[in-house]
Design a protein around this motif. Structure first.
Motif, short mmCIF file in Angstrom:
data_model
loop_
_atom_site.label_atom_id
_atom_site.label_comp_id
_atom_site.label_asym_id
_atom_site.label_seq_id
_atom_site.Cartn_x
_atom_site.Cartn_y
_atom_site.Cartn_z
N GLY A 50 0.80 -1.22 0.00
CA GLY A 50 0.00 0.00 0.00
C GLY A 50 0.83 1.26 0.00
O GLY A 50 0.44 2.27 -0.61
N GLY A 51 1.98 1.24 0.66
CA GLY A 51 2.79 2.44 0.75
C GLY A 51 3.89 2.53 -0.28
O GLY A 51 4.67 3.50 -0.28
N SER A 52 3.95 1.57 -1.17
CA SER A 52 5.05 1.53 -2.15
C SER A 52 4.54 1.95 -3.53
O SER A 52 4.37 1.14 -4.43
CB SER A 52 5.66 0.12 -2.22
N THR A 53 4.30 3.25 -3.68
CA THR A 53 3.88 3.78 -4.97
C THR A 53 5.12 4.02 -5.85
O THR A 53 6.26 3.98 -5.37
CB THR A 53 3.13 5.10 -4.80
N VAL A 54 4.87 4.29 -7.11
CA VAL A 54 5.98 4.59 -8.02
C VAL A 54 6.72 5.83 -7.54
O VAL A 54 7.96 5.90 -7.58
CB VAL A 54 5.47 4.79 -9.46
N SER A 55 5.99 6.83 -7.05
CA SER A 55 6.63 8.06 -6.57
C SER A 55 7.53 7.79 -5.38
O SER A 55 8.64 8.32 -5.27
CB SER A 55 5.56 9.10 -6.19
N VAL A 56 7.07 6.95 -4.45
CA VAL A 56 7.86 6.61 -3.27
C VAL A 56 9.13 5.87 -3.68
O VAL A 56 10.22 6.16 -3.19
CB VAL A 56 7.02 5.76 -2.29
N VAL A 57 8.99 4.92 -4.59
CA VAL A 57 10.15 4.16 -5.05
C VAL A 57 11.13 5.07 -5.79
O VAL A 57 12.34 4.98 -5.57
CB VAL A 57 9.70 2.99 -5.96
N ALA A 58 10.61 5.96 -6.64
CA ALA A 58 11.48 6.87 -7.38
C ALA A 58 12.26 7.77 -6.43
O ALA A 58 13.46 7.99 -6.62
CB ALA A 58 10.65 7.70 -8.36
N GLU A 59 11.57 8.30 -5.42
CA GLU A 59 12.25 9.16 -4.45
C GLU A 59 13.34 8.39 -3.71
O GLU A 59 14.46 8.89 -3.50
CB GLU A 59 11.24 9.73 -3.47
N HIS A 60 13.04 7.16 -3.32
CA HIS A 60 14.02 6.34 -2.62
C HIS A 60 15.23 6.08 -3.51
O HIS A 60 16.37 6.05 -3.03
CB HIS A 60 13.37 5.01 -2.21
N ALA A 61 14.98 5.89 -4.81
CA ALA A 61 16.07 5.59 -5.75
C ALA A 61 16.83 6.84 -6.16
O ALA A 61 17.89 6.74 -6.80
CB ALA A 61 15.50 4.90 -6.99
N GLY A 62 16.28 8.02 -5.83
CA GLY A 62 16.95 9.26 -6.20
C GLY A 62 16.78 9.63 -7.66
O GLY A 62 17.66 10.27 -8.24
N VAL A 63 15.66 9.22 -8.26
CA VAL A 63 15.38 9.56 -9.65
C VAL A 63 14.01 10.21 -9.73
O VAL A 63 13.21 10.14 -8.79
CB VAL A 63 15.44 8.31 -10.57
N SER A 64 13.73 10.83 -10.86
CA SER A 64 12.42 11.47 -11.03
C SER A 64 11.35 10.43 -11.31
O SER A 64 11.65 9.31 -11.76
CB SER A 64 12.47 12.47 -12.19
N ARG A 65 10.10 10.80 -11.07
CA ARG A 65 9.00 9.89 -11.39
C ARG A 65 8.98 9.60 -12.89
O ARG A 65 8.71 8.48 -13.32
CB ARG A 65 7.67 10.51 -10.96
N GLY A 66 9.30 10.62 -13.70
CA GLY A 66 9.35 10.42 -15.14
C GLY A 66 10.38 9.39 -15.55
O GLY A 66 10.14 8.57 -16.43
N ALA A 67 11.56 9.44 -14.89
CA ALA A 67 12.60 8.46 -15.19
C ALA A 67 12.15 7.06 -14.80
O ALA A 67 12.41 6.08 -15.51
CB ALA A 67 13.89 8.82 -14.46
N ALA A 68 11.45 6.97 -13.66
CA ALA A 68 10.94 5.67 -13.23
C ALA A 68 9.93 5.13 -14.24
O ALA A 68 9.96 3.94 -14.60
CB ALA A 68 10.30 5.80 -11.85
N GLN A 69 9.04 6.00 -14.72
CA GLN A 69 8.02 5.55 -15.66
C GLN A 69 8.60 5.27 -17.04
O GLN A 69 7.99 4.54 -17.83
CB GLN A 69 6.91 6.59 -15.74
N HIS A 70 9.76 5.83 -17.34
CA HIS A 70 10.43 5.49 -18.59
C HIS A 70 10.82 4.02 -18.57
O HIS A 70 10.68 3.32 -19.58
CB HIS A 70 11.67 6.37 -18.77
N HIS A 71 11.31 3.55 -17.45
CA HIS A 71 11.70 2.14 -17.33
C HIS A 71 10.50 1.24 -17.06
O HIS A 71 10.44 0.12 -17.58
CB HIS A 71 12.72 1.98 -16.20
N PHE A 72 9.58 1.71 -16.24
CA PHE A 72 8.42 0.91 -15.83
C PHE A 72 7.17 1.78 -15.95
O PHE A 72 6.85 2.53 -15.02
CB PHE A 72 8.60 0.41 -14.39
#
Length: 223
Positions: A50-72
């Motif tokens: 429930g708490g592991s959204t794409v935004s949360v994961v992207a922030e943890h990884a130190g990348v933008s949400r857009g970069a995360a969505q480029h890969h996934f």
């Protein structure tokens, strides 16, 4: 077009080019993808599905949400890939334990059996197993994850059993040995479940010591 593998050359305008210039970008892309998968596992272990959204994961990884969505492109894409990553990492951890213990003495040595039992239990009480547990729960509600999680857990279960047999020096041609090994793995999984709520390290260590003695007597004792 032939692949240029030699030194940089000048183009028609006198500018120098390098056929290897794309490699750093590809390396960065692979590194970003790896960070996202590692962060997805860490976030699952810490925050659950429930708490592991794409935004949360992207922030943890130190990348933008857009970069995360480029890969996934979707959350399901990210965590389906994380399922595979978890399975691969758990398999690697099992293989590392096998290689390390293989050089520590004969499989029938009591100390090696104890070390093997401790190593196998550790696999069920660490971050990777905690993340896997959250994926199991999510898979009961997310059809996109369900089949993948079931298939991968079946695979990792078979590999865990095979490596446990190797680590413990178990002879499954003897009656009851296969069931003994599987019962031990079920117990280790139960310890991992208990560890999800509280750190019961002290109690767990006593149980692991006792199981090591029981397994040694069952697998390598005189009767």
């Amino acid at each position: 077009m032939a692949l240029v593998t030699g030194p940089p050359s000048e183009d028609g305008n006198g500018r120098r080019g390098d056929a290897r210039g794309a490699e750093p970008k590809q390396d960065r892309s692979r590194a970003t993808r790896q960070r996202l998968l590692e962060s997805a596992v860490a976030c699952l272990a810490e925050h659950g599905w429930g708490g592991s959204t794409v935004s949360v994961v992207a922030e943890h990884a130190g990348v933008s949400r857009g970069a995360a969505q480029h890969h996934f492109p979707t959350r399901e894409d990210l965590f389906t890939a994380a399922v595979e990553y978890v399975a691969e990492e758990r398999s690697l951890a099992l293989r590392r334990s096998t290689h390390r213990l293989a050089s520590s003495g004969p499989a029938s040595d009591p100390e090696r059996v104890a070390a093997a039992v401790a190593a196998l239990v550790d696999l069920y009480t660490g971050t990777l197993f905690r993340a896997a547990l959250h994926l199991w729960v999510a898979a009961t509600h997310e059809p996109q994850l369900g089949t993948r999680v079931t298939d991968l857990e079946a695979r990792i279960g078979r590999e865990s059993h095979r490596m446990a047999v190797e680590l413990l020096g178990a002879d499954e041609s003897r009656p009851g040995v296969r069931e003994t090994v599987q019962g031990f793995l079920d117990m280790a999984r139960g310890l991992g479940l208990a560890n999800l709520l509280t750190d019961d390290r002290e109690r767990r260590e006593r149980i692991v010591d006792q199981w090591a003695r029981l397994l040694y007597r069952q697998l390598h004792g005189d009767g």
